[in-house]
Design an enzyme around this catalytic site. Structure first.
Site, PDB file in Angstrom:
ATOM      1  CD  GLU A 151      30.724   9.340  18.102  1.00 32.87           C
ATOM      2  OE1 GLU A 151      31.593   9.540  17.227  1.00 32.87           O
ATOM      3  OE2 GLU A 151      29.688  10.013  18.215  1.00 32.87           O
ATOM      4  CG  PHE A 152      36.168  12.282  20.045  1.00 31.90           C
ATOM      5  CD1 PHE A 152      35.550  13.438  20.484  1.00 31.90           C
ATOM      6  CD2 PHE A 152      36.711  11.427  20.995  1.00 31.90           C
ATOM      7  CE1 PHE A 152      35.477  13.745  21.840  1.00 31.90           C
ATOM      8  CE2 PHE A 152      36.657  11.717  22.354  1.00 31.90           C
ATOM      9  CZ  PHE A 152      36.035  12.881  22.779  1.00 31.90           C
ATOM     10  CG  LEU A 153      33.848   7.342  15.523  1.00 32.09           C
ATOM     11  CD1 LEU A 153      32.936   6.134  15.356  1.00 32.09           C
ATOM     12  CD2 LEU A 153      35.302   6.949  15.346  1.00 32.09           C
ATOM     13  CE  LYS A 207      30.434  13.457  20.679  1.00 33.30           C
ATOM     14  NZ  LYS A 207      30.689  12.629  19.557  1.00 33.30           N
ATOM     15  N   GLY A 256      31.042  28.278   5.072  1.00 36.49           N
ATOM     16  CA  GLY A 256      30.112  27.535   4.225  1.00 36.49           C
ATOM     17  C   GLY A 256      28.673  27.898   4.536  1.00 36.49           C
ATOM     18  CB  CYS A 263      27.627  15.033  15.869  1.00 34.13           C
ATOM     19  SG  CYS A 263      27.753  13.255  15.865  1.00 34.13           S
ATOM     20  CE  LYS A 266      22.577  13.378  18.297  1.00 29.11           C
ATOM     21  NZ  LYS A 266      23.204  12.871  19.512  1.00 29.11           N
ATOM     22  CE  LYS A 324      31.452  14.166   7.278  1.00 26.67           C
ATOM     23  NZ  LYS A 324      32.536  14.200   8.233  1.00 26.67           N
TER      24      LYS A 324
HETATM   25  C1  UDX Z   1      31.492  15.570  13.904  1.00 28.17           C
HETATM   26  C2  UDX Z   1      32.833  15.598  14.648  1.00 28.17           C
HETATM   27  O1  UDX Z   1      33.863  16.035  13.758  1.00 28.17           O
HETATM   28  C3  UDX Z   1      33.136  14.231  15.232  1.00 28.17           C
HETATM   29  O2  UDX Z   1      34.352  14.274  15.978  1.00 28.17           O
HETATM   30  C4  UDX Z   1      31.974  13.840  16.146  1.00 28.17           C
HETATM   31  O3  UDX Z   1      32.173  12.649  16.795  1.00 28.17           O
HETATM   32  C5  UDX Z   1      30.689  13.801  15.345  1.00 28.17           C
HETATM   33  O4  UDX Z   1      30.472  15.093  14.768  1.00 28.17           O
HETATM   34  P1  UDX Z   1      30.646  14.809  11.495  1.00 28.17           P
HETATM   35  O5  UDX Z   1      29.301  15.292  11.917  1.00 28.17           O
HETATM   36  O6  UDX Z   1      30.749  13.500  10.820  1.00 28.17           O
HETATM   37  O7  UDX Z   1      31.639  14.738  12.759  1.00 28.17           O
HETATM   38  O8  UDX Z   1      31.237  15.876  10.477  1.00 28.17           O
HETATM   39  P2  UDX Z   1      32.321  17.028  10.448  1.00 28.17           P
HETATM   40  O9  UDX Z   1      33.337  16.689   9.441  1.00 28.17           O
HETATM   41  O10 UDX Z   1      32.807  17.392  11.782  1.00 28.17           O
HETATM   42  O11 UDX Z   1      31.432  18.234   9.856  1.00 28.17           O
HETATM   43  C6  UDX Z   1      30.269  18.714  10.527  1.00 28.17           C
HETATM   44  C7  UDX Z   1      29.623  19.839   9.771  1.00 28.17           C
HETATM   45  O12 UDX Z   1      30.437  20.992   9.817  1.00 28.17           O
HETATM   46  C8  UDX Z   1      29.390  19.562   8.278  1.00 28.17           C
HETATM   47  O13 UDX Z   1      28.128  20.060   7.914  1.00 28.17           O
HETATM   48  C9  UDX Z   1      30.502  20.312   7.599  1.00 28.17           C
HETATM   49  O14 UDX Z   1      30.178  20.711   6.281  1.00 28.17           O
HETATM   50  C10 UDX Z   1      30.645  21.513   8.514  1.00 28.17           C
HETATM   51  N1  UDX Z   1      31.975  22.138   8.468  1.00 28.17           N
HETATM   52  C11 UDX Z   1      33.061  21.453   8.928  1.00 28.17           C
HETATM   53  C12 UDX Z   1      32.108  23.428   7.973  1.00 28.17           C
HETATM   54  O15 UDX Z   1      31.124  24.078   7.551  1.00 28.17           O
HETATM   55  N2  UDX Z   1      33.354  24.004   7.984  1.00 28.17           N
HETATM   56  C13 UDX Z   1      34.458  23.351   8.438  1.00 28.17           C
HETATM   57  O16 UDX Z   1      35.549  23.959   8.414  1.00 28.17           O
HETATM   58  C14 UDX Z   1      34.314  22.043   8.925  1.00 28.17           C
END
Ligand code: UDX
Length: 435
Positions: A151-153, A207, A256, A263, A266, A324
């Site tokens: 998954e890429f959610l 993935k 940030g 994800c 880990k 987030k």
């Molecule tokens: C991520 C992947 O995007 C998704 O495709 C995968 O399947 C699961 O992991 P997610 O963990 O829900 O999704 O959040 P994501 O929006 O990717 O952000 C991950 C972390 O990176 C957050 O802590 C976010 O604040 C941080 N982030 C993201 C940044 O610090 N800067 C960015 O530009 C983008």
């Protein structure tokens, strides 16, 4: 088509609900009877925009079912998704696969006609092959194939990501399994979504490579932000300047406090570990992990500096606790490093988060929580924004100023402009925005 999803965590529940929305009949199974009962009562255990409506509609139309009875769930299923947890193993960061293998061995007893067994959980390369090994002797080879369908959610946008993905990656090694996977994703195929068929190992690595690459972009821009601060440059403009180059792209270049969530931390650790076992050191990804872990801890130092070198006995207001916005998920959130570090230096922390407080209460000690964003601000010596919830983007700044003891704003997500904040009389510290 009739399918079974094992595990009603984040991935299992979203995938099950979305497949039922495609028109398939989906039975979601979990060992946690209490969770299944809550789902049967229409309660959604996680906060994910749009998921409640999707579950309610498809449950009412009897396309989405919940049970603890694996045998009943497997009856007539053509595909079964394994969506159980793969947590980081304590000590070495390796993905703990005990729940995956236990699920596979258990379901084998209930397969009576050809079924595709699909890993949806993020599993290290080689897991599909290991599943086949473990099924030898348990199940007639003609009755099953193993597939990998990562998954890429993104949390907070998971329904959209499932319904309108950039691509679907499917690892299979037989035509029969490919046919089943094509039927499952037929609505997306009709939408011309790229569906990439590969072998099992390629799908498994894809993935990890995707997550590790995105995490690399974040750690990269975070280090650039540190340099920008020292030399008087603005990292947001640097991100724009490089992001407009189509080869680089403008996504995942927001500096940030470091990445968190269920994800990236880990999966980057697991990739480093599993590559090591093949004798292929992932030097870049190892640095990404290291930069990120140190960064989260170092963020507390910025707050201390903003408070003239000490937070001893000072009242610090924190807005945003989840890793987030648009989620209630606290897993590996930077707030879990920053707040205890501030407390260690004597700070008294008052906080608010729109969705994450009930989880945060279990994970953070000695924090006073408020139901509205202005609550923590009273008599605060500094305001720290850790998560960029929309609610915090348009605070009544006059009210904020009048509530605080000292108008110090540490904005870890750069949601405010330095000039605007100076005009409002704040001492403003962003990330990577000049001296
Ligand atoms: C991520 C992947 O995007 C998704 O495709 C995968 O399947 C699961 O992991 P997610 O963990 O829900 O999704 O959040 P994501 O929006 O990717 O952000 C991950 C972390 O990176 C957050 O802590 C976010 O604040 C941080 N982030 C993201 C940044 O610090 N800067 C960015 O530009 C983008």
């Amino acid at each position: 088509m009739k399918i079974t999803v094992i595990g009603t965590g984040y991935v299992g529940l979203v995938s099950g609900a979305c497949f039922s929305e495609f028109g398939h009949t989906v039975t979601c199974v979990d060992k946690d009877a209490d969770k299944i009962q809550r789902l049967l009562n229409g309660e959604i255990p996680i906060y994910e925009p749009g998921l409640d409506g999707l579950v309610a509609r498809n449950s009412a139309e009897k396309r989405l079912l919940f049970t603890t009875d694996l045998k009943a769930a497997m009856d007539g299923a053509e595909a079964v998704f394994i969506a159980v947890g793969t947590p980081s193993r304590r000590g070495d960061g390796h993905a703990d696969l005990q729940y995956v293998f236990a699920a596979v061995e258990e379901l084998a007893a209930f397969i009576k006609s050809y079924t595709v067994i699909i890993t949806k959980s993020t599993v290290p390369v080689g897991t599909g092959a290991e599943i086949k090994n473990r099924l030898q002797g348990l199940l007639d080879e003609k009755l099953y194939d193993v597939a990998s369908n990562p998954e890429f959610l993104r949390e907070g946008a998971a329904i959209e990501d499932f319904m309108r993905p950039d691509r679907v990656v499917v690892g299979v090694d037989s035509d029969a399994a490919k046919k089943v996977m094509n039927a499952l994703y037929r609505p997306l195929f009709l939408n011309e979504t790229p569906i990439l068929f590969t072998n099992l190992e390629t799908a498994e690595i894809t993935k990890y490579a995707a997550n590790a690459f995105l995490a690399t972009k974040i750690s990269f821009i975070n280090e650039m932000a540190d340099l920008c601060e020292k030399v008087g440059a603005d990292v947001q403009q640097v991100s724009k300047g490089i992001g407009l180059d189509k080869r680089i792209g403008n996504k995942f270049l927001h500096a940030g406090p470091g990445f968190g969530g269920s994800c990236f931390p880990k999966d980057t650790r697991a990739l480093v570990h599993s590559a090591d076992t093949y004798g292929v050191p992932m030097r870049i990804v190892r640095s990404v992990v290291d930069v990120n872990e140190k960064r989260k801890i170092a963020m507390a130092e910025r707050v201390i500096t903003a408070c003239n070198g000490s937070v001893e006995g000072k009242r610090i207001a924190v807005l945003g606790l989840t890793f987030k916005p648009n989620t209630d998920d606290m897993r590996e959130s930077p707030s879990l490093d920053i707040i205890p570090a501030l407390q260690k230096h004597g700070a008294v922390v008052h906080a608010h988060d729109p969705k994450g407080m009930s989880e945060a209460k279990e994970m953070l000690e000695d924090v006073t929580f408020y139901d509205d964003p202005y609550g923590p601000l009273k008599d605060a010596d500094a305001l720290v924004i850790i998560t960029e919830w929309n609610q915090f983007r348009a605070l009544d700044l006059k009210r904020v100023h009048s509530l605080m003891n000292k108008p110090v704003l540490v904005d870890f997500r750069n949601i405010y402009s330095k000039a605007d904040m100076a005009a409002e009389g704040f001492d403003y510290i962003g990330i990577g925005r000049g001296k």
